[in-house]
Design an enzyme around this catalytic site. Sequence first.
Site, mmCIF file in Angstrom:
data_model
loop_
_atom_site.group_PDB
_atom_site.id
_atom_site.type_symbol
_atom_site.label_atom_id
_atom_site.label_comp_id
_atom_site.label_asym_id
_atom_site.label_seq_id
_atom_site.Cartn_x
_atom_site.Cartn_y
_atom_site.Cartn_z
ATOM 1 N N LYS A 11 37.866 50.375 37.758
ATOM 2 C CA LYS A 11 39.013 51.278 37.900
ATOM 3 C C LYS A 11 38.752 52.599 37.164
ATOM 4 O O LYS A 11 37.917 52.651 36.245
ATOM 5 C CB LYS A 11 40.267 50.575 37.363
ATOM 6 C CG LYS A 11 40.607 49.280 38.125
ATOM 7 C CD LYS A 11 41.908 48.643 37.630
ATOM 8 C CE LYS A 11 42.223 47.386 38.432
ATOM 9 N NZ LYS A 11 43.555 46.822 38.092
ATOM 10 N N PHE B 216 55.725 47.550 38.714
ATOM 11 C CA PHE B 216 54.571 48.342 38.271
ATOM 12 C C PHE B 216 53.810 48.987 39.432
ATOM 13 O O PHE B 216 52.792 49.631 39.226
ATOM 14 C CB PHE B 216 53.617 47.463 37.445
ATOM 15 C CG PHE B 216 53.128 46.226 38.158
ATOM 16 C CD1 PHE B 216 52.082 46.290 39.070
ATOM 17 C CD2 PHE B 216 53.719 44.983 37.917
ATOM 18 C CE1 PHE B 216 51.632 45.153 39.720
ATOM 19 C CE2 PHE B 216 53.268 43.838 38.573
ATOM 20 C CZ PHE B 216 52.223 43.927 39.487
ATOM 21 N N ARG C 192 35.732 36.910 39.283
ATOM 22 C CA ARG C 192 37.042 36.804 38.637
ATOM 23 C C ARG C 192 36.898 36.236 37.224
ATOM 24 O O ARG C 192 37.605 36.633 36.309
ATOM 25 C CB ARG C 192 38.007 35.972 39.484
ATOM 26 C CG ARG C 192 38.409 36.707 40.769
ATOM 27 C CD ARG C 192 39.600 36.082 41.458
ATOM 28 N NE ARG C 192 40.821 36.188 40.674
ATOM 29 C CZ ARG C 192 41.640 37.242 40.681
ATOM 30 N NH1 ARG C 192 41.368 38.300 41.415
ATOM 31 N NH2 ARG C 192 42.729 37.244 39.945
ATOM 32 N N ARG D 45 37.578 42.365 30.876
ATOM 33 C CA ARG D 45 38.910 42.843 30.498
ATOM 34 C C ARG D 45 39.152 42.681 28.998
ATOM 35 O O ARG D 45 39.809 43.523 28.378
ATOM 36 C CB ARG D 45 39.978 42.128 31.330
ATOM 37 C CG ARG D 45 40.055 42.717 32.744
ATOM 38 C CD ARG D 45 40.842 41.867 33.693
ATOM 39 N NE ARG D 45 41.109 42.552 34.942
ATOM 40 C CZ ARG D 45 41.624 41.949 36.017
ATOM 41 N NH1 ARG D 45 41.933 40.668 35.978
ATOM 42 N NH2 ARG D 45 41.840 42.636 37.122
ATOM 43 N N ASN E 226 43.456 47.770 33.566
ATOM 44 C CA ASN E 226 42.708 46.609 33.065
ATOM 45 C C ASN E 226 41.255 46.578 33.556
ATOM 46 O O ASN E 226 40.693 45.533 33.829
ATOM 47 C CB ASN E 226 43.455 45.308 33.383
ATOM 48 C CG ASN E 226 43.682 45.124 34.872
ATOM 49 O OD1 ASN E 226 43.317 45.988 35.670
ATOM 50 N ND2 ASN E 226 44.271 44.015 35.247
ATOM 51 N N HIS F 256 38.868 45.444 39.216
ATOM 52 C CA HIS F 256 39.561 44.706 40.274
ATOM 53 C C HIS F 256 38.564 43.776 40.942
ATOM 54 O O HIS F 256 37.379 44.089 41.034
ATOM 55 C CB HIS F 256 40.113 45.676 41.324
ATOM 56 C CG HIS F 256 40.452 45.023 42.643
ATOM 57 N ND1 HIS F 256 41.577 44.264 42.829
ATOM 58 C CD2 HIS F 256 39.788 45.008 43.828
ATOM 59 C CE1 HIS F 256 41.590 43.804 44.089
ATOM 60 N NE2 HIS F 256 40.516 44.247 44.711
#
Length: 322
Positions: free
Chosen positions: A192, A239, A267, A287, A297, A300
């Site tokens: 991100k 959000f 993940r 993270r 965070n 993705h």
Amino acid sequence: MATIKNSLEGTMETESLSNLCDVQDSVEEASRQLAFFFPNFDKNKTDQKAERTLALIRPSLLKERRDSIMQRIRDDGFEIAMQKEIILSEKQVCEFYKEHKNEDYFPALLEQMTSGPTLILALTRENAVAHWRGLLGPTALEEAKEDPNSLRALYAVDSSPINQLHGSSTTDDAQKELEFFFPQEHTLAVIKPAAAKEHKDDIMQKVKDAGFTISKIKEEALTRDMVAHFYKDHEGKSFFGDLLSSMTEGPSVIMVLSKENAVEEWRQLMGPTDPEEAKNISPESIRAQFAQDILSNAVHGSSTKQQALENIQYIFGEIDID
Ligand code: ATP
Ligand code: MG
């Protein structure tokens, strides 16, 4: 194999795509892009010489002397990169050994291979293919027994005329056999914007250390349409507006990561959505180490194989990753 076949028609607005559409269609191209964006990426030391081979521990040996053979494999300097234990079906055995189908020994081989769980191992070390083959000794058990130090002699099982250990014969075979038992999966990964600005190199290093192949990569700002598409399940949440803003505030690194079990493994490497939770339960995760807060965070990742396919296609178009 992993061709993403469905056409893109009607799945997106062409305008938002136009600047994303310079599709790279090979892993080599991805490597060039990688070298361009991350010039130091390959200079970090990793074990360049490690090679992979496929080993099978057949059912009788596995049942009788599992601990001993596993110890021997480790003592010979192999690392176990992947493993699975399965009872092979007749169909799988026939497919795997299709070149041997007309041999006299095939019925006995088939019987042995379907008689219980086989342990399938991806072994790595320097010169793994030749080294493992060398240790095994001759294929025919009678010949192997003439070399009492060969693993096939040492680990022969009285109840079976079939040698109890398999190894790939060449690096090409190893590649094919590994793919047979450990098929590649693909996931969409995004660094991100905030993390792309601050921690790109560290995150890329983690990607590499975890053994992912970067099949596609590009660095550019996502549009609001794209983010809304990725996160369509979250539309309407409190959000959502902040998510759209934070995801479009600057360039992201957008990648297709390939590996066995890639969706789940990425993940796990990302860690839980909330970095505070990540620090508690998964301190080595991306993270835990690089996220600002639950919104920004760091990364993705697709949640399911289906979502991965859909989003890879959305971003990179109709591609053949392999
Ligand atoms: P991602 O989909 O980004 O890989 P995830 O699957 O772990 O993350 P989701 O529940 O799908 O998490 O949430 C999508 C994104 O929305 C999160 O990555 C985060 O940026 C943001 N988000 C989720 N929950 C919250 C929250 N409670 N407050 C603020 N932002 C949130
Ligand atoms: Mg999600």
